[in-house]
Design an enzyme around this catalytic site. Sequence first.
Site, mmCIF file in Angstrom:
data_model
loop_
_atom_site.group_PDB
_atom_site.id
_atom_site.type_symbol
_atom_site.label_atom_id
_atom_site.label_comp_id
_atom_site.label_asym_id
_atom_site.label_seq_id
_atom_site.Cartn_x
_atom_site.Cartn_y
_atom_site.Cartn_z
ATOM 1 N N ASN A 1 -42.611 14.062 -22.772
ATOM 2 C CA ASN A 1 -41.964 14.066 -21.455
ATOM 3 C C ASN A 1 -42.932 14.288 -20.310
ATOM 4 O O ASN A 1 -42.586 14.087 -19.165
ATOM 5 C CB ASN A 1 -40.865 15.141 -21.422
ATOM 6 N N GLY B 1 -39.353 63.658 0.953
ATOM 7 C CA GLY B 1 -38.286 64.452 0.358
ATOM 8 C C GLY B 1 -36.914 63.810 0.500
ATOM 9 O O GLY B 1 -36.724 62.883 1.284
ATOM 10 N N LEU C 1 -30.715 56.744 -3.307
ATOM 11 C CA LEU C 1 -32.107 57.089 -2.990
ATOM 12 C C LEU C 1 -33.033 56.529 -4.071
ATOM 13 O O LEU C 1 -32.966 56.945 -5.229
ATOM 14 C CB LEU C 1 -32.277 58.609 -2.892
ATOM 15 N N GLU D 1 -34.625 74.967 -5.841
ATOM 16 C CA GLU D 1 -35.452 74.089 -6.668
ATOM 17 C C GLU D 1 -36.272 74.893 -7.666
ATOM 18 O O GLU D 1 -36.666 76.031 -7.393
ATOM 19 C CB GLU D 1 -36.378 73.258 -5.769
ATOM 20 N N ARG E 1 -45.926 0.786 -34.526
ATOM 21 C CA ARG E 1 -46.965 1.477 -35.283
ATOM 22 C C ARG E 1 -47.824 0.414 -35.922
ATOM 23 O O ARG E 1 -47.417 -0.748 -36.059
ATOM 24 C CB ARG E 1 -46.344 2.378 -36.352
ATOM 25 N N ARG F 1 -44.346 59.323 -13.558
ATOM 26 C CA ARG F 1 -44.481 59.536 -14.997
ATOM 27 C C ARG F 1 -44.217 58.291 -15.838
ATOM 28 O O ARG F 1 -44.505 58.271 -17.022
ATOM 29 C CB ARG F 1 -43.551 60.683 -15.435
ATOM 30 N N GLY G 1 -32.548 71.610 -9.805
ATOM 31 C CA GLY G 1 -32.191 72.621 -8.812
ATOM 32 C C GLY G 1 -31.060 73.472 -9.360
ATOM 33 O O GLY G 1 -30.060 72.956 -9.836
ATOM 34 N N ASN H 1 -37.138 59.690 -16.104
ATOM 35 C CA ASN H 1 -38.408 59.919 -15.418
ATOM 36 C C ASN H 1 -39.624 59.476 -16.207
ATOM 37 O O ASN H 1 -40.701 59.347 -15.652
ATOM 38 C CB ASN H 1 -38.548 61.411 -15.092
HETATM 39 C C1 UD1 Z 1 -33.431 66.604 -6.800
HETATM 40 C C2 UD1 Z 1 -32.724 67.814 -6.201
HETATM 41 C C3 UD1 Z 1 -32.427 68.804 -7.337
HETATM 42 C C4 UD1 Z 1 -31.592 68.134 -8.405
HETATM 43 C C5 UD1 Z 1 -32.290 66.868 -8.908
HETATM 44 C C6 UD1 Z 1 -31.410 66.095 -9.850
HETATM 45 C C7 UD1 Z 1 -33.697 68.022 -3.981
HETATM 46 C C8 UD1 Z 1 -34.609 68.796 -3.120
HETATM 47 N N1 UD1 Z 1 -33.595 68.415 -5.237
HETATM 48 O O1 UD1 Z 1 -34.658 67.069 -7.303
HETATM 49 O O2 UD1 Z 1 -31.730 69.912 -6.806
HETATM 50 O O3 UD1 Z 1 -31.368 69.013 -9.487
HETATM 51 O O4 UD1 Z 1 -32.610 66.006 -7.801
HETATM 52 O O5 UD1 Z 1 -32.153 65.052 -10.400
HETATM 53 O O6 UD1 Z 1 -33.078 67.116 -3.524
HETATM 54 N N2 UD1 Z 1 -36.345 60.104 -3.155
HETATM 55 C C9 UD1 Z 1 -36.507 59.238 -2.104
HETATM 56 N N3 UD1 Z 1 -37.335 59.584 -1.083
HETATM 57 C C10 UD1 Z 1 -38.000 60.766 -1.069
HETATM 58 C C11 UD1 Z 1 -37.832 61.648 -2.167
HETATM 59 C C12 UD1 Z 1 -36.988 61.291 -3.186
HETATM 60 O O7 UD1 Z 1 -35.920 58.155 -2.061
HETATM 61 O O8 UD1 Z 1 -38.731 61.018 -0.113
HETATM 62 C C13 UD1 Z 1 -35.459 59.712 -4.250
HETATM 63 C C14 UD1 Z 1 -36.181 59.557 -5.561
HETATM 64 O O9 UD1 Z 1 -36.600 58.211 -5.749
HETATM 65 C C15 UD1 Z 1 -35.124 59.970 -6.572
HETATM 66 C C16 UD1 Z 1 -34.246 60.949 -5.815
HETATM 67 O O10 UD1 Z 1 -34.515 60.737 -4.448
HETATM 68 O O11 UD1 Z 1 -34.325 58.870 -6.980
HETATM 69 C C17 UD1 Z 1 -34.507 62.387 -6.215
HETATM 70 O O12 UD1 Z 1 -35.802 62.730 -5.814
HETATM 71 P P1 UD1 Z 1 -36.732 63.693 -6.644
HETATM 72 O O13 UD1 Z 1 -37.956 63.942 -5.873
HETATM 73 O O14 UD1 Z 1 -36.878 63.185 -8.022
HETATM 74 O O15 UD1 Z 1 -35.869 65.034 -6.636
HETATM 75 P P2 UD1 Z 1 -35.873 66.105 -7.778
HETATM 76 O O16 UD1 Z 1 -37.121 66.857 -7.731
HETATM 77 O O17 UD1 Z 1 -35.491 65.468 -9.066
HETATM 78 CA CA CA Z 2 -35.873 63.523 -10.313
#
Ligand code: UD1
Ligand code: CA
Length: 473
Positions: free
Chosen positions: A392, A86, A14, A160, A446, A21, A147, A233
């Site tokens: 060159n 999400g 993902l 969360e 020269r 940040r 989480g 992050n």
């Molecule tokens: C998530 C977990 C949390 C865990 C943590 C570990 C959930 C709801 N929570 O939280 O339990 O402790 O990871 O780091 O899953 N992403 C997408 N598309 C989206 C949202 C997120 O690709 O729509 C990707 C982000 O780029 C990232 C990863 O998913 O690489 C995690 O997403 P993020 O929103 O950072 O989740 P956390 O709040 O860290």
């Molecule tokens: Ca994260």
Amino acid sequence: MREKDFPDIAALVLAAGKGTRMKSDTPKVLLPLLGEALLSYPLAAVRGAGLESCGVVFGHGASRVCAFLENAFPEVTGIHQEEQRGTGHAVSVAQDWWKQFRHLLVLPGDLPLLPPEALTSLCREHISRNAACTFLTMRLEDPTGYGRVVEKNGRIRIVEEKDALPEEKAIRDVNSGIYVFDTALLEKELALISPDNAQNEYYLTDVVDRLGATQLPVVMVCWPIPQDLFGVNDPVQLADAERRLRDRILGAWMRRGVRCVDPASVWIGPKVTLAEDLLIEPNVQILGKTHIGAGSRIGTGSVVRDSELGKCCTLVAYVVIQDSRVEGNSRIGPFAFLRDDTTIRDRALVGKFVEIKKSDIGDDAKVPHLSYIGDAHVGAGTNIGAGTITCNYDGVKKNRTIIGDDCFIGSDTMLVAPVELGEGAMTGAGSVITEDVPAGALAIGRARQRNIPGWRARKAGSSENDATEGGKS
Ligand code: UD1
Ligand code: CA
């Protein structure tokens, strides 16, 4: 681990999030650590764990992430998540791709320290327990932001931070964000989650909760080294992760016989390979796909990227080498820059304040001082005098200079390309060479020197007269 160890498990990374940040125009997953994009680390871990099928969900900076994948990981399937709603939503947009597999490993794209072993032990546990879901947890001193893993009457939930009750916030066992799911069950439960939470997002973690109601178990694997699972992050975490990676990589090389005067100032990328008996001085970076041969010395302040150095080479100090090749027993620097497909052959010398671009410097040849050599061939045993420049570029295109074996190029020669000098040719110091020089000939291009006797005294006299005349008026 060998490939095809887990034939039924595909991996989904993902990587669509914004990385707010970081405050960078570059998508977070493309920011470099030791010269490689952040995203390349979890992808390498997936590969290292022997998982053959891999997808990446991208969103922010889509075109750049997509271009990166095509170039660096062409076997990976990219899936575009246009709107980030999400982690559950991110997994569901990739459903058409992953439903062909029996199990799906899901992991975040921002884990630079993730070892393949963490993934293999997770996958192994998932298979051996015949689980609905198996996920990696870690126990933290400070669980803020993660989480929390809440276990009640044998049922596991992940809560969360933003949704947690005060007593839940005190829990130190947290979700790493790395899971393996049974895809049939995942497909069914993903369709049933809702964004009814503090962040108004589809949480993948809600699927874990729902799977607790199925026949198959939900299993946790606690990874004993939490740092391995840390995401990045912000720039502070990025630098911290880069230092940890640096120590890990350099430590492994030092245990294999690489000597390093000041390990805290030496940065070696993950794709670099080093032979034995190397000496690396302080403040050195060796990055990209680079190999360095046995017995070489990399002097202080040097940066070598995507290049190959043979045996017993010496980079004296402050040498930058990019996309080039240096053969054995060569000596380079201090203060030299080699770039763009340059080759320095055996025992050649490249000295002080020399830039060499897209050129081939022959065996035993010397370019000792203050030169620019571009788009050139320099034959074996040839000596290039101080201050020599290959002109060159004619303002439109780059032209080649060809210098035969055993030539002697006088100091400050301008070689106006295209031009060719035959074997054993010489040029007089300060010459501007615009025409080919036959083998064995001396070329002088020269103005001839003229001495004017008594000039100084006559000049002094005339300026005295000027001054007197000026005073009268
Ligand atoms: C998530 C977990 C949390 C865990 C943590 C570990 C959930 C709801 N929570 O939280 O339990 O402790 O990871 O780091 O899953 N992403 C997408 N598309 C989206 C949202 C997120 O690709 O729509 C990707 C982000 O780029 C990232 C990863 O998913 O690489 C995690 O997403 P993020 O929103 O950072 O989740 P956390 O709040 O860290
Ligand atoms: Ca994260």
